[in-house]
Scaffold this active site. Structure first.
Site, PDB file in Angstrom:
ATOM      1  CG  ASN A  96      27.028  65.777  57.417  1.00 47.69           C
ATOM      2  OD1 ASN A  96      26.175  66.640  57.379  1.00 47.69           O
ATOM      3  ND2 ASN A  96      27.175  64.978  58.468  1.00 47.69           N
ATOM      4  CG  ASP A 306      28.959  69.563  65.929  1.00 42.61           C
ATOM      5  OD1 ASP A 306      28.666  69.904  64.765  1.00 42.61           O
ATOM      6  OD2 ASP A 306      29.942  68.840  66.188  1.00 42.61           O
ATOM      7  N   GLY A 325      29.844  61.586  66.919  1.00 44.01           N
ATOM      8  CA  GLY A 325      28.675  62.448  66.915  1.00 44.01           C
ATOM      9  C   GLY A 325      27.710  62.229  68.060  1.00 44.01           C
TER      10      GLY A 325
END
Length: 417
Positions: A96, A306, A325
């Site tokens: 990303n 993550d 996030g």
């Protein structure tokens, strides 16, 4: 470089020294001797650390930095330094970026940026061009350049035929396909778990069904095509059941879970702290319990931070407008060590390497020194002072951590905090 680790407790079931406290002599990046007591020579640096433990180097299967395109969030250089000081000798980097990592050249750029670094960077290539979900990217080209897997980060493949073709095509080179589990039509404009809390707080909900329906579809496709499928960051009780049944039926499916889904629930949302705005959303205690059961019985293959740095301009805003996030590299070990026993923590941070085609290197004489250095004994409250990342968006601020990471030895280099 030559090092002598003194009084190190080995946590590695594949090693004959498992659970033993030994000295470890490392010369030119290779373990030369392991014994109860080794005398240091003049040209060898002695390393003595309180309650030192060592294991195979840890691996994180889902990490974001920012570079290229979002360097204000995190650069590759600083991101790898954070990973090293957090105990990781290898990370899989999500695609990303800007531009998206969807060509062999972009994969090569990432690998080139990490050359001679103590942390091994393994790029994940986008499954579709620009991660738009329309046409399959050049998977083999990226594989040849060094990509270890293919998936669109936090974007599900809506076209089932596209995923079917990808699963078939990747078998030509034993490629691993990732499919993010969320049906966007069912998730709609939701941003938190659809449950009692979303109603009380007036926030749009994402039902567990959005994840579970997508996983069911993908598992049917995998049964039809064969190949290898990895489902990243599952978060619901039924998702665990679906993967468990698929494995029992012989499908080559693996899955991961985020560390924050093992500790935090949607009860945290009452403060409207945007650090808790993550995807998949924080679920309920029932889901947390099922995820822990999935770790205990082997359904869940790995735990990931993550790690997703996000600049302050995208987090210090209204909850509706905040980006998803949380960072997690710095806190993952201390948080997990509160939840699981240390040996299980190490296993969940190392066994995922084989799924991504990365070699596990046991702690043994003659092997390359690829080691994580840590202590399980120290207790601290995680604060902003512990954050090494450029971005500070951590969901674990104020949480108690058990244990501390000292650093790593990898690629004939040592990194200590």
């Amino acid at each position: 470089m030559n090092f002598l680790l003194k009084a190190a407790t080995v946590i590695d079931p594949s090693s004959s020294f498992h659970n033993q406290t030994v000295d470890i002599l490392i010369e030119n990046g290779v373990i030369k001797e392991i014994d109860a007591l080794i005398e240091a020579k003049e040209d060898i640096e002695e390393i003595k650390l309180d309650t030192l433990h060592v294991s195979q180097g840890w691996f994180d299967s889902s990490v974001c930095f920012g570079e290229p395109g979002y360097e204000e969030r995190e650069t590759i250089d600083n991101g790898l330094a954070v990973a090293a000081k957090s105990g990781f000798t290898g990370i899989a980097l999500n695609p990303n970026t800007l531009p998206i990592t969807d060509t062999g050249a972009s994969v090569g750029f990432l690998i080139g940026k990490a050359l001679k670094n103590p942390v091994n960077l393994y790029p994940i290539g986008a499954l579709t061009t620009k991660s738009e979900g329309v046409e399959m990217a050049e998977l083999y080209d990226m594989y040849q350049a060094g990509a270890v897997a293919f998936g669109d980060y936090k974007k599900s493949i809506q076209n089932p035929n596209l995923l079917k073709i990808a699963l078939l095509y990747a078998q030509n080179f034993n490629g691993l396909v990732l499919s993010y589990p969320q049906d966007p039509d069912i998730a709609g404009k939701g941003m938190v778990n659809e449950e009692e809390q979303s109603t009380l707080l007036g926030l749009k909900g994402i039902p567990a069904l959005a994840e579970e329906l997508h996983i069911s579809r993908d598992l049917y496709l995998l049964e039809y095509t064969g190949g290898k499928l990895h489902i990243p960051t599952i978060s619901t009780a039924k998702s665990v059941r679906l993967v468990r049944e698929a494995k029992a039926n012989g499908l080559q499916v693996s899955c991961s879970v985020c560390v924050h889904h093992l500790l935090l629930t949607d009860d945290e949302l009452t403060t409207f702290d945007t650090n808790y705005k993550v995807l998949p959303p924080l679920r309920t205690q029932k889901d947390v319990n099922a995820l822990l059961d999935g770790i205990a019985d082997g359904t869940i293959d790995m735990i990931t931070s993550d790690h997703q740095p996000m600049d302050i301009e995208h987090k210090k805003v209204e909850f509706d407008n905040a980006k998803y996030g949380t960072i997690g590299l710095e806190s993952i070990f201390g948080i997990l060590n509160n939840i699981l026993d240390t040996e299980k923590v190490v296993r969940m941070l190392t066994q995922g390497k084989s799924i991504f085609g990365i070699e596990n290197i046991p702690v043994a004489v003659g092997n390359e020194a690829n080691l994580s250095l840590f202590t399980p004994k120290e207790n601290v409250v995680f604060s902003e002072n512990h954050i090494l990342s450029t971005s500070k968006n951590s969901a674990f601020l104020g949480k108690t951590m058990k244990g501390n990471v000292y650093g790593i030895i990898s690629n004939d280099q040592i990194v200590l905090k």
